[in-house]
Write a protein that holds these residues in place. Structure first.
Motif, mmCIF file in Angstrom:
data_model
loop_
_atom_site.group_PDB
_atom_site.id
_atom_site.type_symbol
_atom_site.label_atom_id
_atom_site.label_comp_id
_atom_site.label_asym_id
_atom_site.label_seq_id
_atom_site.Cartn_x
_atom_site.Cartn_y
_atom_site.Cartn_z
ATOM 1 N N ALA A 187 0.825 -1.210 0.000
ATOM 2 C CA ALA A 187 0.000 0.000 0.000
ATOM 3 C C ALA A 187 0.857 1.257 0.000
ATOM 4 C CB ALA A 187 -0.927 0.000 1.216
ATOM 5 N N LEU A 188 1.933 1.257 0.786
ATOM 6 C CA LEU A 188 2.822 2.415 0.821
ATOM 7 C C LEU A 188 3.469 2.650 -0.540
ATOM 8 C CD1 LEU A 188 4.509 1.801 4.300
ATOM 9 C CD2 LEU A 188 2.971 3.695 3.722
ATOM 10 N N ARG A 189 3.896 1.583 -1.202
ATOM 11 C CA ARG A 189 4.503 1.736 -2.527
ATOM 12 C C ARG A 189 3.489 2.289 -3.529
ATOM 13 N NH1 ARG A 189 6.690 -3.609 -1.145
ATOM 14 N NH2 ARG A 189 8.838 -3.319 -0.441
ATOM 15 N N ALA A 190 2.262 1.844 -3.427
ATOM 16 C CA ALA A 190 1.220 2.351 -4.327
ATOM 17 C C ALA A 190 0.920 3.814 -4.042
ATOM 18 C CB ALA A 190 -0.050 1.514 -4.180
ATOM 19 N N MET A 191 0.995 4.210 -2.774
ATOM 20 C CA MET A 191 0.658 5.581 -2.402
ATOM 21 C C MET A 191 1.677 6.599 -2.902
ATOM 22 S SD MET A 191 -0.804 4.998 1.482
ATOM 23 C CE MET A 191 -1.125 6.762 1.780
ATOM 24 N N VAL A 192 2.901 6.136 -3.200
ATOM 25 C CA VAL A 192 3.920 7.060 -3.717
ATOM 26 C C VAL A 192 3.438 7.740 -4.986
ATOM 27 C CG1 VAL A 192 6.242 7.177 -4.722
ATOM 28 C CG2 VAL A 192 5.856 5.868 -2.655
ATOM 29 N N GLY A 193 2.597 7.084 -5.757
ATOM 30 C CA GLY A 193 2.086 7.667 -6.990
ATOM 31 C C GLY A 193 0.964 8.671 -6.783
ATOM 32 N N ARG A 194 0.469 8.832 -5.566
ATOM 33 C CA ARG A 194 -0.599 9.796 -5.297
ATOM 34 C C ARG A 194 -0.020 11.212 -5.246
ATOM 35 N NH1 ARG A 194 -2.643 5.375 -6.091
ATOM 36 N NH2 ARG A 194 -3.830 4.163 -4.555
ATOM 37 N N ASP A 195 -0.781 12.177 -5.756
ATOM 38 C CA ASP A 195 -0.303 13.556 -5.812
ATOM 39 C C ASP A 195 -0.067 14.154 -4.426
ATOM 40 O OD1 ASP A 195 -0.369 13.549 -8.557
ATOM 41 O OD2 ASP A 195 -2.348 14.472 -8.699
ATOM 42 N N ASP A 196 -0.798 13.681 -3.416
ATOM 43 C CA ASP A 196 -0.704 14.299 -2.090
ATOM 44 C C ASP A 196 0.234 13.554 -1.147
ATOM 45 O OD1 ASP A 196 -2.389 12.096 -1.990
ATOM 46 O OD2 ASP A 196 -3.612 12.911 -0.363
ATOM 47 N N VAL A 197 0.916 12.521 -1.631
ATOM 48 C CA VAL A 197 1.717 11.661 -0.757
ATOM 49 C C VAL A 197 3.197 11.761 -1.104
ATOM 50 C CG1 VAL A 197 2.161 9.282 -0.050
ATOM 51 C CG2 VAL A 197 -0.191 10.057 -0.401
ATOM 52 N N ARG A 198 4.024 11.833 -0.071
ATOM 53 C CA ARG A 198 5.472 11.740 -0.227
ATOM 54 C C ARG A 198 5.995 10.716 0.760
ATOM 55 N NH1 ARG A 198 8.729 17.030 0.160
ATOM 56 N NH2 ARG A 198 10.163 15.879 -1.167
ATOM 57 N N ILE A 199 6.817 9.807 0.293
ATOM 58 C CA ILE A 199 7.483 8.828 1.143
ATOM 59 C C ILE A 199 8.941 8.832 0.732
ATOM 60 C CG2 ILE A 199 7.595 6.419 1.890
ATOM 61 C CD1 ILE A 199 4.685 6.109 1.043
ATOM 62 N N ILE A 200 9.817 9.237 1.639
ATOM 63 C CA ILE A 200 11.214 9.420 1.245
ATOM 64 C C ILE A 200 12.169 8.907 2.322
ATOM 65 C CG2 ILE A 200 10.544 11.487 -0.051
ATOM 66 C CD1 ILE A 200 12.038 13.135 2.034
ATOM 67 N N PRO A 201 13.444 8.750 1.955
ATOM 68 C CA PRO A 201 14.442 8.347 2.950
ATOM 69 C C PRO A 201 14.804 9.528 3.851
ATOM 70 C CG PRO A 201 15.194 7.956 0.690
ATOM 71 C CD PRO A 201 14.009 8.848 0.604
ATOM 72 N N VAL A 202 15.315 9.227 5.029
ATOM 73 C CA VAL A 202 15.972 10.242 5.840
ATOM 74 C C VAL A 202 17.443 10.242 5.430
ATOM 75 C CG1 VAL A 202 16.742 10.823 8.174
ATOM 76 C CG2 VAL A 202 14.374 10.144 7.780
ATOM 77 N N ALA A 203 17.901 11.363 4.904
ATOM 78 C CA ALA A 203 19.249 11.411 4.329
ATOM 79 C C ALA A 203 20.333 11.195 5.380
ATOM 80 C CB ALA A 203 19.458 12.750 3.639
ATOM 81 N N ASN A 204 20.148 11.767 6.566
ATOM 82 C CA ASN A 204 21.148 11.607 7.625
ATOM 83 C C ASN A 204 20.908 10.278 8.323
ATOM 84 O OD1 ASN A 204 23.031 11.851 9.631
ATOM 85 N ND2 ASN A 204 21.964 13.467 10.752
ATOM 86 N N THR A 205 21.434 9.203 7.750
ATOM 87 C CA THR A 205 21.148 7.868 8.272
ATOM 88 C C THR A 205 21.683 7.661 9.687
ATOM 89 O OG1 THR A 205 23.142 7.022 7.183
ATOM 90 C CG2 THR A 205 21.058 6.841 5.980
#
Length: 242
Positions: free
Chosen positions: A197-215
């Motif tokens: 579901a999270l992977r599918a939501m990445v394609g939604r205009d209102d959704v952002r799912i991203i890495p935290v750069a400072n690991t």
């Protein structure tokens, strides 16, 4: 600069195809490739990229359509570390200059290539582990845990659960929320179904799912809750106004 071992040797056309598919961040037909970049991905160039696992080509109908695989995204992101092919000429060398500067800029902004090209309209700063919104302190027993889900819930049902959990956790639309907190709200939801579901939501205009750069700022809990998208572990979710 020498070509690193984890970036295969590619022809200028193969490199151009990877870059266009990365920038478009979607499935692109040969007709669109010709309109966008003046070439099509066919013959040996297509075969090699498919054989290397970099491109997925849909041959079920014409025109053929192409899309980067997870490995293709990885190689496209790493092209800036490779030496331009000697037969590429000035145009290809200039492209590598652009890729190198793009990588430095995205690294400075702490934005992934996938997030940048899929969400170029987004302006909110990328999160760190410290800036992701903490769960709201006051919750009722009914909202503290997600409703029990069926053994194999439908994607739309799981997305609704994610959005409900996000509303409980975020203080305002668009705030960054850690996926670890989302998962805590959805402990009754099958992990594979939630990841899908999270992977599918990445394609939604209102959704952002991203890495935290400072690991280094990530906890073991953050890492365990990450979802793999575009060959990267992603840790933070933001959903804008409806």
């Amino acid at each position: 600069m020498t070509s690193p071992a984890n970036v295969p040797h590619l022809t200028p056309n193969q490199i151009n195809a990877l870059v266009v598919l990365m920038v478009e961040a979607r499935r692109v037909t040969n007709v669109e490739l010709r309109e966008l970049a003046g070439f099509t991905l066919t013959g040996q160039d297509n075969k090699k990229l498919v054989d290397l696992g970099l491109v997925d080509t849909d041959r079920t109908h014409r025109p053929f359509a192409h899309e980067l695989t997870d490995e293709g995204w990885r190689v496209a992101r790493q092209l800036h570390t490779a030496a331009p092919p000697k037969q590429g000429g000035s145009t290809t060398r200039s492209l590598f200059v652009v890729l190198s500067n793009l990588h430095r800029s995205l690294d400075r902004l702490r934005v992934s290539h996938g997030d940048f090209f899929k969400h170029t309209e987004a302006t909110a700063p990328a999160p760190t582990a410290a800036t992701m919104t903490a769960p709201k302190a006051a919750t009722t027993a009914a909202t503290a845990a997600a409703p029990a889900a069926a053994a194999a819930p439908a994607g739309a049902e799981v997305e609704a659960l994610v959005r409900s959990a996000y509303r409980d956790l975020a203080t305002a639309p668009g705030d960054w929320v850690g996926l670890a907190d989302v998962r805590d709200r959805l402990t009754d939801t099958d992990r594979a179904a939630l990841d899908a579901a999270l992977r599918a939501m990445v394609g939604r205009d209102d959704v952002r799912i991203i890495p935290v750069a400072n690991t280094k700022s990530l906890t073991a809990r953050d890492r365990a809750a990450a979802v793999r998208i575009g060959n990267e572990d992603n840790h933070a979710l933001a959903i804008g106004p409806a």
